[in-house]
Enzyme design. Structure first.
Site, PDB file in Angstrom:
ATOM      1  N   LEU A 100      36.342 -88.396  16.407  1.00  0.00           N
ATOM      2  CA  LEU A 100      36.841 -88.288  15.039  1.00  0.00           C
ATOM      3  C   LEU A 100      36.426 -89.584  14.354  1.00  0.00           C
ATOM      4  CD1 LEU A 100      40.468 -86.882  15.614  1.00  0.00           C
ATOM      5  CD2 LEU A 100      38.448 -85.628  14.838  1.00  0.00           C
ATOM      6  N   ASP A 101      36.115 -89.506  13.065  1.00  0.00           N
ATOM      7  CA  ASP A 101      35.735 -90.718  12.340  1.00  0.00           C
ATOM      8  C   ASP A 101      36.892 -91.717  12.380  1.00  0.00           C
ATOM      9  OD1 ASP A 101      33.421 -89.410  11.676  1.00  0.00           O
ATOM     10  OD2 ASP A 101      34.156 -88.768   9.712  1.00  0.00           O
ATOM     11  N   ARG A 102      36.574 -92.968  12.134  1.00  0.00           N
ATOM     12  CA  ARG A 102      37.600 -94.007  12.178  1.00  0.00           C
ATOM     13  C   ARG A 102      38.783 -93.693  11.251  1.00  0.00           C
ATOM     14  NH1 ARG A 102      36.971 -99.914  12.083  1.00  0.00           N
ATOM     15  NH2 ARG A 102      34.742 -99.530  12.059  1.00  0.00           N
TER      16      ARG A 102
END
Ligand code: URA
Length: 236
Positions: A100-102
């Site tokens: 998942l993106d930051r």
């Protein structure tokens, strides 16, 4: 398997620390005190170390509600990772299943089971992933159709059909909330899909992956082991 490896695999410490401690204080194996770190232990043995029963598990599975601000990696010299959030005594071979993106929150599985990871991530398997999303702009019925027909992104990437359910729109804020179900997991996929229809993702949270739904009791940053039912639902 060697006793020091057995205990190290189960997160009791490093092999060198454990060798010293076993020589000094020993461990109980099937009722006998053993002080040889190289003693051969069967995974079905009854092992007691530091007063705790240590059962051998080949694989472990945690459900994490990923908070924003941490990266989806096992370790990093500079940044906190999702595996750092598992604070109990843990195995050293843990990794997140997918990324998942930051700034994305929500469901992330942390495990050491590479076969499960392959099964959930393989592009062939088209596992449903459901995200809650808040975007800038007003979503309409024609966006639902665009997603359903399979978007073509600005870089030419053809997306598989996705389900868009509009939850609410705010004309005042000029934002919309929706749930989107995608069946693939390309880099920044959800953000790029919305960007291609002129909407910017403001907030993104994964709600489910295949049969596994994020436990609403888990606050961002919290985790727990998968339940027996969840393991069965994943075919484990
Ligand atoms: N799609 C994105 O754009 N970001 C994520 O983190 C997950 C899916």
């Amino acid at each position: 398997m060697r006793l020091d490896k057995y205990l190290s695999d189960m997160g009791a410490g490093t092999r060198s620390e454990l060798k010293k401690e076993i020589r000094k204080s020993g461990a109980s194996i099937d009722g006998k005190i053993i002080k040889d770190p190289g003693f051969s232990v069967d995974p079905s043995s009854h092992v007691v170390f530091r007063g705790n029963i240590i059962a051998y598990e080949d694989f472990v599975y945690y459900m994490l509600n990923k908070p924003a601000g941490v990266i989806s990696a096992s370790e990093d010299d500079r940044e906190p990772t999702v595996v750092d959030l598992i604070t109990e005594q843990k195995r050293k071979d843990l990794f997140p299943i997918g990324r998942l993106d930051r700034d994305t929150e929500g469901l992330l599985l942390i495990t050491n089971d590479g076969t499960l990871a392959h099964r959930l991530l393989s592009p062939k398997h088209h596992i449903d992933k459901v995200y809650y999303v808040k975007v800038s702009g007003i979503l309409t019925g024609s966006d639902i159709e665009l997603f359903r027909d399979g978007l073509v992104l600005t870089d030419g990437l053809e997306c598989l059909p996705a389900d868009l359910e509009i939850l609410s729109v705010s004309d005042d804020e000029y934002t919309s909330e929706a749930e989107i179900t995608i069946r693939e997991g390309k880099f920044h996929q959800v953000k790029r899909m919305f960007s291609s229809i002129g909407a910017e993702v403001i907030y993104l949270k994964r709600l489910s992956m295949g049969p596994l739904a994020l436990d609403p009791e888990l606050a961002p940053g919290e985790y727990r082991r998968l339940t027996a039912d969840e393991m069965v639902s994943l075919g484990l």
